[in-house]
Design a protein around this motif. Structure first.
Motif, short mmCIF file in Angstrom:
data_model
loop_
_atom_site.label_atom_id
_atom_site.label_comp_id
_atom_site.label_asym_id
_atom_site.label_seq_id
_atom_site.Cartn_x
_atom_site.Cartn_y
_atom_site.Cartn_z
N LEU A 94 0.77 -1.13 0.00
CA LEU A 94 -0.01 0.08 -0.06
C LEU A 94 0.81 1.10 -0.15
O LEU A 94 0.75 2.29 -0.78
CB LEU A 94 -0.90 -0.03 1.31
N ARG A 95 1.83 0.99 0.74
CA ARG A 95 2.91 2.20 0.85
C ARG A 95 3.58 2.57 -0.47
O ARG A 95 3.61 3.70 -0.96
CB ARG A 95 3.80 2.12 2.17
N GLY A 97 2.35 2.02 -3.11
CA GLY A 97 1.18 2.30 -4.09
C GLY A 97 0.96 1.26 -5.20
O GLY A 97 0.59 1.53 -6.31
N ASP A 100 -4.49 -0.21 -3.88
CA ASP A 100 -5.08 0.90 -3.47
C ASP A 100 -5.73 0.68 -2.25
O ASP A 100 -6.40 1.53 -1.34
CB ASP A 100 -6.14 1.46 -4.44
N ILE A 123 -8.24 -1.16 4.82
CA ILE A 123 -7.53 0.32 4.87
C ILE A 123 -7.35 0.67 3.54
O ILE A 123 -6.98 0.15 2.58
CB ILE A 123 -6.05 -0.18 5.36
N LEU A 124 -7.41 2.07 3.60
CA LEU A 124 -7.52 2.61 2.04
C LEU A 124 -6.37 3.52 1.79
O LEU A 124 -5.99 4.18 3.02
CB LEU A 124 -8.72 3.55 1.99
N ASN A 125 -6.01 3.70 0.79
CA ASN A 125 -4.96 5.05 0.64
C ASN A 125 -5.79 5.96 0.49
O ASN A 125 -6.26 6.23 -0.77
CB ASN A 125 -3.93 4.42 -0.68
N GLY A 126 -5.79 7.17 1.45
CA GLY A 126 -6.63 8.27 1.06
C GLY A 126 -6.41 9.19 0.11
O GLY A 126 -6.75 10.45 0.10
N VAL A 127 -4.81 9.09 -0.33
CA VAL A 127 -4.32 10.19 -1.05
C VAL A 127 -5.30 10.38 -2.37
O VAL A 127 -5.69 11.63 -2.66
CB VAL A 127 -2.76 9.73 -1.65
N ASP A 128 -5.88 9.45 -2.64
CA ASP A 128 -6.88 9.42 -4.02
C ASP A 128 -8.10 9.23 -3.26
O ASP A 128 -8.67 7.94 -3.37
CB ASP A 128 -6.47 8.65 -5.14
N SER A 129 -8.66 10.17 -2.71
CA SER A 129 -9.99 9.69 -1.84
C SER A 129 -11.16 9.60 -2.89
O SER A 129 -11.83 8.84 -2.47
CB SER A 129 -10.37 11.19 -1.13
N SER A 132 -10.98 5.96 -3.49
CA SER A 132 -11.20 5.25 -2.25
C SER A 132 -12.57 5.21 -1.80
O SER A 132 -13.02 4.14 -1.44
CB SER A 132 -10.06 5.95 -1.11
N ARG B 164 -10.20 2.35 7.52
CA ARG B 164 -9.20 3.17 8.04
C ARG B 164 -8.58 3.80 6.78
O ARG B 164 -8.57 3.11 5.80
CB ARG B 164 -8.33 2.47 8.95
N TRP B 166 -5.68 5.56 5.10
CA TRP B 166 -4.26 6.21 5.72
C TRP B 166 -4.08 7.55 4.71
O TRP B 166 -4.76 7.84 3.68
CB TRP B 166 -3.20 5.41 5.02
N ASN B 168 -5.22 10.19 4.82
CA ASN B 168 -6.28 11.03 4.42
C ASN B 168 -7.36 10.51 5.27
O ASN B 168 -8.34 9.96 4.58
CB ASN B 168 -6.72 11.46 2.93
#
Lengths: 376, 370, 590
Positions: A94-95, A97, A100, A123-129, A132, B164, B166, B168
């Protein structure tokens, strides 16, 4: 047959503008080639629809319930799950990338499910909300379906508590394809672009090159100059419109449910506003660099940001909403999407045309003032 | 050694002149700072995908306590706002068509009886699909409300998906867009500035005067590039400040690393601008060529839609787009707190772009002049 | 005849603008005059006299602040359009549409003026024949030489016969041949069509052709009358003096012009110096100034009267426009000795595609010389010039500048030359100091050495270091450009049409600087349209159609033309025309 002096002069000026436009390659690139590039990019390149999203699956519980949940996710046509050995590994993915989201079925899943308090960790990657949020809905749906199926099996025949199900229908864009609303919106953007990038140069260029001084001391009237500068670019805009409509229909299968006449009428009305806006900026600044910057900031950016093209105006604060209503593109945007996707709505068309007519009148007066035949 | 100092001193003179000439004009100062300021505020407020208001219409044929309770739950989210209560099904079409309601919720007459009989009770919701992203998001919310309702009634297996997010936590789309603007907005103007730098001198006739000095084309290029890079970094700083202190989006990564990344990114943009400048014959062409490439660069950057959603061919094309790497780099450092190792794959392509376009521009200068 | 109203009536006219320093200044200051119809009228005056402002007001483009302005018996305040329907106006920079062809430009203006198609055909044929443009009607206007553009501009304003023709400095930046052509067209139309023409000009030979002349300065009318009436004002003050053998005329001229309390004006001409003495000058000082040379009276000309009027007016309103630099104030270059050629050109060729801009040209320039490169627009002199400065590579041939082969070491050669471009080409929006500081740095001057040089040159050229460069008067801009070109003490200074568009007063001051530079050992290469300026040169070269037609001292070149006396202008025209005739014969024979 002799034409009135007004028409003779107008035709001569239009011919001149037309020649100048056709002889500059950079003009043609922005007028014709850029719209085509944009259409193709929007049609093929841009999509908000999440497909084949890679997600990591961490299955810590080996019970049949847990496996069923996982297979439910694996069955989703939107998701591409990757099984990982440990949470640590999944987090690394996830880290980096590479995925997602992480879906974790914890060790005690089966046991707590018996107690009726099972939890699946997402657990979501919130960078691309945006992505997500969509993913969350997909994963929720997949798990919900699995559990509902289990429930049905477990409670064979017996009447349990009734449940509410959603019967969802999306009008105008049944499959929810983002191309369908992006491409009609692009019509607005392209009409704006012709005005902002091309006509904004026209008067400023004549000031900079000193061609207006000699022109002023002829029987020419300011209105003739304005009309002559509009005409060729109106044609460019209409050609762009035709290209948009055709590619939308043929290449991207966007439905055109409204009447072509209504599309043409509203587009012309907006095009005139957009071109006059460019001319007005050009006349005020008398300088090509300043004109292009102004046009970019006051004409193109608002059409992109504030018209409801990508960002829905329902979501913005009141002040921004008020500002958006001042932008002519907003009104055209609503109508053109409706005309493409929903069908002809004459009151809406008329309202939009009336607004555009008002803007045209005001801009025409303002532009007129900027090229009243004086140097001081 | 002496030769190097000599060269650097000459380049420095040119840089200083460029900066003085740029800042002398009050209009220029406004143009360099105003747009960055206004646009970042505008984007901060306007560019959001988060649905906050969903006006809806109700057509309730069941007139039951169940349907009333369900609606109360919808209203309780704070997102759904009842706009109209309809009495006939014919009223649905106009209310959606005119955009007064984003969705219409219909309860059939047998809604309550189905529910109490343990059958599936259907709620029909019609969405306005003219913006399918909005419609999709609204449908997601309705589903969440229904799932919670069913779970409480014990009608669904009690599995809670614990979310959760991450980087954001509230999945706020402002967090997604604003950090990306640190790269995007500054690129718009640095590109144009670089593209105009030589074109303007050519049009005003000062370029010849520059060429008869002992400065070589490469030195002129570097001298013109450095001020553009500085302007780019200044604009990035303005947007960074607004993102951090006005919108309070927390910054995870190191400021130094962010600036290192931005330096690479801005150099790549300026390199492209310089190449345009060498190609253009006059200011008008320089501007139009810049506009011509800026839109595709912005669209293919992953700024608005993810690169992964693009077709393969375009995904490959994005490798030539510095903005793609710039956006990714800033987001990673700002939101994820990435380290140098994590952003290497973004940084290297930027260096490649910069080191290809700069010499290309120098070559173009020399060969276009002849 | 007596009851025809004047074509222009101006009473108490004033117009103020905001100056660059923010303070308003009067561009037109209480002018009253009237112009008879059917005449050729000239407005003459130095830069900033208000000629262009007056022209623009008569064309209805600027609104007067106070006073009355009637053109063709119509008040311009109330009805500018009906005046604009009847007049034709050619602005200083005629805005031709450069991407349209000659024919398309003509058509546009004919349509705008509503010229009927049948009239048009004959009119176009006539205009094209007069302007010598008939062969190029499909060529874009942007691809024409400066002279051709100006002729096309005139043709566009003359697509119909106007009731009044306004020409704002029609011959600025135009070579003598094209200038003569322009005037032939104007005079022919006056004769055949009874045109009323108002022209503004800085050339006195043009004013001399007019029926009526108004002398303007600083927005005020100084004098009016026929050229003959005005010329009389210099009666008895004009002389010519021959320098001692071995003394260049320009040295004597420099000495004379450096004594403004004795001499109003002095110019070299054919090895002699023509000058105007002050009416009130001190006889003893005068004799001392001339050493033993005996001045001979000569017949006064309009230019003499003009210089006299301006000098008197400028002194009356305090301070002259441009203070000439005193001899020896410019430091000699630190480098260079020996007397060999500093520029060596052998068989130089430059082609653009299949067009040969410069064909087989060879010449030398000796150290310390003032070398003039003359030729009509499009003759190839700019191309030659750009090659000498290293701005353009040669197609073939040998080119050595300051002992460096330009084909091999352009950057090295550039460090040893200074260049002053045709148009003011320093950065207008930064200050004088900042410009000089930058060019100092670009030429590799560092630290205290650069500061010293910049300070020194600012003092030498009497510049205001804090003034914004773009706001300087034209003459000072020219000075600044020269200062920038001289910062690094070059061996050679290249000046490309440095005096184009500059009035006679500023030109005198400019050449005074050049002669003092030359005295200090700098080699100077200069191009110019003003043939009388060739008199300042040690040697001149005349180019046409890429070929070198003549090379030698001004006297030698004049002799070659067959015209022993007379103006350099006529010698130049004669040489170019002889060469063109020979070329035509050659072509016909082949």
């Amino acid at each position: 047959m002799t034409l009135s002096p007004f028409l003779t002069r107008l035709i001569a000026l239009i011919r001149k503008e037309n020649r100048q436009m056709l002889r500059d390659r950079s003009n043609l690139m922005v007028g014709f080639f850029l719209p085509v590039v944009l259409i193709l990019l929007f049609g093929y390149g841009l999509s908000f629809d999440v497909k084949n999203a890679p997600i990591a699956l961490v299955l810590e519980d080996n019970s049949s319930v847990a496996r069923e949940v996982v297979s439910g996710i694996e069955g989703s046509r939107y998701l591409v799950p990757v099984r990982t050995e440990s949470m640590k590994q999944a987090e690394a993915l996830l880290r980096a990338g590479r995925v997602d989201a992480i879906v974790r079925v914890p060790v005690d899943f089966a046991r707590s499910q018996m107690r009726g308090e099972a939890k699946v960790q997402l657990i979501l990657n919130g960078v691309d909300s945006t992505t997500s949020t969509t993913l969350q809905a997909y994963i929720n749906g997949a798990i919900g379906t699995v559990m509902l199926r289990r429930l049905d099996r477990g409670t064979d025949g017996a009447a349990g508590p009734g449940s509410v199900t959603l019967v969802q229908r999306t009008w105008f864009n049944e499959a929810g394809i983002s191309t369908w609303y992006l491409v009609p919106g692009l019509v607005v953007l392209i009409m704006t672009l012709v005005g902002a990038f091309l006509t904004s140069m026209l008067i400023a260029r004549e000031w900079e090159r000193g061609t207006l001084e000699a022109l002023f001391v002829t029987p020419v009237r300011p209105l003739e100059l304005i009309l002559a500068k509009l005409a060729p670019y109106l044609v460019v805009g209409l050609i762009d419109l035709a290209v948009c409509v055709l590619t939308a229909r043929i290449l991207f299968q966007v439905p055109i449910r409204g009447s072509l006449l209504a599309i043409l009428v509203t587009s012309i009305a907006y095009l005139v506003v957009s071109l006059l806006m460019g001319l007005f900026i050009s006349g005020v600044t008398r300088n090509q660099f300043a004109a292009s910057q102004m046009a970019l900031l006051t004409s193109f950016m608002p059409a992109l940001m504030l018209s409801g093209f990508v960002f829905d105006l329902r979501n913005v604060p009141l002040a921004v909403w008020v500002a958006s209503q001042i932008v002519p593109a907003t009104h055209f945007m609503g109508v053109i999407k409706t005309l493409f996707l929903a069908g002809t709505n004459w009151p809406m068309v008329l309202q939009s045309c009336a607004i555009m007519f008002g803007y045209s009148l005001v801009l025409l007066m303002l532009t007129w003032r900027t090229i009243r035949k004086r140097l001081d | 050694m002496e030769a190097i100092i000599d060269t650097l001193a000459k380049i420095f003179s040119l840089c200083r002149k460029e900066v003085i000439a740029l800042l002398k004009d009050p209009a220029n100062r406004v143009i360099l700072i105003g747009p960055a300021l206004v646009q970042s505020l505008l984007f901060g407020y306007a560019a959001t995908f988060d649905l906050k208001h969903v006006p809806y219409a109700v057509f309730d044929q069941s007139h039951s306590a169940a349907s009333t309770e369900f609606l109360a739950r919808l209203d309780g989210t704070g997102i759904f706002e009842r706009e109209a209560t309809l009495t006939t099904s014919q009223q649905i079409a106009p209310v959606i068509r005119d955009g007064r309601a984003l969705m219409a919720v219909s309860f059939p007459a047998d809604f309550a009886s189905d529910l109490s009989a343990g059958r599936e009770a259907k709620v029909q919701v019609i969405f306005d699909g003219r913006n399918s992203t909005t419609a999709g998001a609204a449908a997601g919310y309705v589903n969440t409300v229904i799932a919670a309702y069913n779970r409480e009634r014990g009608a669904a297996a009690p599995v809670v998906v614990e979310r959760r997010a991450w980087f954001n936590p509230n999945l706020d789309s402002r967090w997604q867009i604003l950090p990306a603007m640190i790269a995007t907005l500054s690129m718009l103007q640095t590109l144009l500035l670089a593209a105009l730098s030589v074109a303007r001198e050519r049009e005003q006739g000062t370029f010849d005067q520059l060429l008869v000095t002992p400065l070589t084309p490469l030195q002129i290029l570097v001298g013109k590039a450095v001020p553009s890079v500085l302007v780019g970094l200044t604009q990035s700083t303005i947007i960074l400040m607004i993102t951090r202190f006005w919108f309070h989006i927390p910054m995870e990564g190191s400021v130094w690393l962010l600036y290192l990344g931005l330096l690479g990114f801005t150099s790549a943009s300026v390199g492209i601008g310089m190449s345009i400048s060498a190609l253009a014959l006059n200011m008008q062409q320089a501007m139009l060529y810049t506009f011509f490439i800026i839109l595709p660069l912005a669209l293919l950057s992953g700024l608005i839609t993810p690169v992964r959603n693009m077709p393969e061919v375009l995904q490959i094309a994005t490798y030539a787009n510095p903005l793609r790497f710039g956006v990714d780099l800033v987001r990673r450092i700002y939101l994820e707190g990435a380290g140098l190792g994590d952003i290497a794959h973004d940084f290297l392509p930027l260096l490649v772009v910069a080191s290809v376009t700069m010499p290309l521009a120098a070559w173009l200068f020399r060969n276009r002049l002849a | 005849m007596t009851d025809t109203p004047p074509s222009v009536v101006i009473e108490g006219l004033s117009k103020k603008f905001d100056g660059p320093d923010g303070k308003p200044f009067a561009a037109i200051d209480d002018i009253t005059l009237s112009i008879r119809p059917g005449t050729l009228t000239a407005f003459v005056g130095p830069d900033g006299a208000g000629k262009t402002t007056l022209m623009r007001m008569m064309a209805g483009l600027l609104r007067p602040d106070t006073g009355t302005l009637r053109v063709l018996d119509t008040d311009l305040r109330t009805d500018p359009q009906s005046v604009q329907n009847r007049i034709s106006y050619m602005p200083q920079r005629f805005g031709l549409y450069e991407d349209l062809s000659i024919q398309e430009n003509l058509d546009l203006y004919a349509d705008l003026h509503g010229v009927p198609l049948d009239v048009r055909k004959e009119r176009f044929a006539r205009l094209l024949a007069m302007t010598d443009l008939a062969g190029f009607t499909t060529r874009p206007a942007g691809k024409l030489s400066g002279g051709m553009k100006q002729k096309l501009g005139l043709a566009c304003t003359l697509v119909r016969v106007p009731d009044l023709l306004l020409l704002d400095e029609p011959s600025v930046g135009v070579d003598p041949l094209s200038r003569r052509d322009l005037w032939q067209i104007i005079e022919q139309l006056i004769e055949e069509e009874g045109l009323s023409v108002i022209v503004s000009t800085a050339y006195m030979d043009e004013a001399e052709r007019c029926d009526q002349v108004f002398v303007l300065n600083r927005g005020m009318k100084l004098a009016e009358g026929t050229p003959a009436e005005l010329t009389k004002r210099a009666q008895g003050l004009t002389y010519v003096v021959t320098p001692d053998a071995g003394v260049p005329a320009r040295d004597l001229q420099a000495r004379l012009i450096d004594a403004p309390d004795l001499v109003v004006d002095a110019v070299p001409s054919g090895g002699q110096v023509r000058f105007i003495r002050r009416p009130d000058c001190d006889e003893a000082g005068f004799a001392q100034l001339l050493h033993d040379c005996a001045p001979e009276p000569r017949e006064e000309e309009l230019e003499d009267a003009f210089m006299l009027l301006l000098r008197q007016h400028d002194e009356a309103v305090q301070g002259s426009a441009i203070t000439p630099l005193a001899a020896g104030t410019v430091a000699p270059p630190s480098n260079g000795n020996g007397n060999g050629p500093v520029i060596l050109v052998r068989d130089l060729v430059r082609r653009f595609g299949d067009f040969t801009a410069v064909a087989n040209t060879s010449f030398d320039v000796r150290r310390g010389e003032i070398f003039g490169l003359l030729g009509p627009n499009g003759a190839g002199k700019t191309t030659t010039f750009r090659m000498l400065c290293g701005l353009l590579p040669a197609t073939s041939g040998e080119l050595q500048v300051a002992g460096v082969n330009l084909r091999k070491a352009r950057a090295a050669a550039r460090a040893r030359i200074g260049y002053v471009a045709q148009k003011f080409s320093l950065y207008s929006n930064i200050s004088v100091y900042e410009n000089l500081d930058f060019f100092g740095g670009a030429y590799g001057l560092r630290g205290s050495r650069r500061r010293d040089r910049v300070r020194e040159i600012i003092r030498q050229f009497d510049l205001d270091p804090d003034a914004q460069s773009g706001n300087l008067p034209l003459g000072y801009k020219q000075r600044l450009a020269m200062a920038a070109g001289l910062l690094h003490e070059p061996e050679i200074l290249f000046l490309d049409e440095p005096t184009s568009g500059i009035d006679p007063l500023a030109r005198r001051a400019f050449w005074r600087t050049i002669t003092s530079l030359s005295q200090s050992g700098v080699t100077i290469v200069v191009t110019t349209h003003f043939m009388e300026e060739a008199e300042y040169c040690d040697r001149i070269a005349i180019q046409d159609a890429g070929h070198l037609l003549a090379l030698g001292t001004p006297r030698e070149v004049r002799e070659r033309s067959g015209l022993r006396a007379g103006h350099m202008n006529e010698a130049f025209i004669a040489i170019v025309e002889q060469a063109r005739a020979a070329e035509r014969e050659g072509q016909e024979a082949a």
